[in-house]
Design an enzyme around this catalytic site. Structure first.
Site, mmCIF file in Angstrom:
data_model
loop_
_atom_site.group_PDB
_atom_site.id
_atom_site.type_symbol
_atom_site.label_atom_id
_atom_site.label_comp_id
_atom_site.label_asym_id
_atom_site.label_seq_id
_atom_site.Cartn_x
_atom_site.Cartn_y
_atom_site.Cartn_z
ATOM 1 N N CYS A 1 0.838 -1.212 0.000
ATOM 2 C CA CYS A 1 0.000 0.000 0.000
ATOM 3 C C CYS A 1 0.868 1.255 0.000
ATOM 4 O O CYS A 1 0.548 2.248 -0.655
ATOM 5 C CB CYS A 1 -0.916 0.021 1.223
ATOM 6 S SG CYS A 1 -2.007 -1.397 1.319
ATOM 7 N N ASP B 1 -20.280 12.861 -15.175
ATOM 8 C CA ASP B 1 -21.728 12.591 -15.076
ATOM 9 C C ASP B 1 -22.044 11.676 -13.891
ATOM 10 O O ASP B 1 -23.182 11.248 -13.728
ATOM 11 C CB ASP B 1 -22.241 11.970 -16.388
ATOM 12 C CG ASP B 1 -21.480 10.690 -16.773
ATOM 13 O OD1 ASP B 1 -20.598 10.241 -15.992
ATOM 14 O OD2 ASP B 1 -21.760 10.125 -17.839
HETATM 15 C C1 BEZ Z 1 0.563 -4.722 1.792
HETATM 16 O O1 BEZ Z 1 0.121 -3.619 1.528
HETATM 17 O O2 BEZ Z 1 1.749 -4.996 1.714
HETATM 18 C C2 BEZ Z 1 -0.389 -5.856 2.183
HETATM 19 C C3 BEZ Z 1 -1.537 -5.559 2.890
HETATM 20 C C4 BEZ Z 1 -2.384 -6.598 3.258
HETATM 21 C C5 BEZ Z 1 -2.060 -7.908 2.910
HETATM 22 C C6 BEZ Z 1 -0.920 -8.165 2.170
HETATM 23 C C7 BEZ Z 1 -0.061 -7.136 1.806
#
Ligand code: BEZ
Length: 220
Positions: free
Chosen positions: A43, A135
């Site tokens: 993330c 829209d």
């Molecule tokens: C990550 O962002 O690395 C991750 C998050 C949840 C599960 C597996 C990886």
């Protein structure tokens, strides 16, 4: 939700305060993208890339908004790591992150990944992407599992295609990029085609003999 459906409007808590989605979108395009959790490695790489690409989204008139089940203070703390990872250690994250602690939105938008749970055993969001037009209709959606990071350069490419094909009678082939040749829509009759595509149309021969592989330079 199907492509072409009006994206639900909702009021949410975000790192930029409370906002209503449709009001936030205004006359822009919007990318709403979820991630499983703050302070996780994949993330962090994804949101870091989003920070670096934000000017490109802005150029295309696309507002960005992220979402996960963590709370706003967690998003705010993690944002500093994201900015640092993106080598932008000054300034705030250039887009809000929604906090969906109740999972109301995750359930409503079918973003829950049942195989990913937090410490309390509650399910987390997967890596969803929704591209919404001015829209307020859904133009594209993607769902990736937590273990597979997305490619946001590909998402910019897809936005270029969506914005082109919304107005012109073309589709974009595999791997197409801005400025490359496009495909004439199958619904356009061959008769009078030069008027529709003044830059010309080339038909590629295929064993079936059917004249459906029709290329044209990208229309202006
Ligand atoms: C990550 O962002 O690395 C991750 C998050 C949840 C599960 C597996 C990886």
């Amino acid at each position: 939700m199907n492509l072409g459906d009006t994206f639900p409007d909702f009021e949410v808590d975000t790192t930029a305060g409370k906002l209503k989605l449709h009001q936030f979108i205004g006359d822009s395009w919007c990318i709403l993208f979820s991630h499983p959790a703050d302070y996780t490695p994949v993330c962090t790489t994804e949101l870091g890339k989003c920070v670096q690409l934000e000017p490109e989204f802005q150029k295309r008139g696309v507002k960005m908004i992220a979402l996960s089940c963590d709370d706003v203070p967690s998003h705010e703390g993690w944002s500093k790591d994201v900015m640092n990872f993106a080598k932008c250690s000054t300034g705030k994250l250039p887009f809000p992150i929604i906090s969906d602690k109740s999972r109301d939105l995750a359930v409503k938008l079918k973003m829950v990944d049942p195989s990913e749970k937090d410490n309390a055993g509650l399910p987390l969001t997967c890596r969803a992407v929704f591209i919404i037009g001015p829209d307020k209709k859904l133009k594209l959606s993607m769902l990736y599992p937590a273990t597979t990071g997305r490619n946001f350069v590909e998402i910019l490419r897809v936005i270029d295609s969506l914005q082109l094909t919304m107005n012109k009678k073309v589709a974009t082939p595999e791997g197409w990029k801005q400025g490359e040749k496009c495909m004439v829509l199958p619904s356009i009759p061959q008769e009078g085609i030069d008027k529709v595509f003044p830059k010309g149309v080339t038909i590629q021969d295929v064993p079936s003999g059917k004249p459906y592989l029709r290329f044209t330079p990208q229309p202006e």
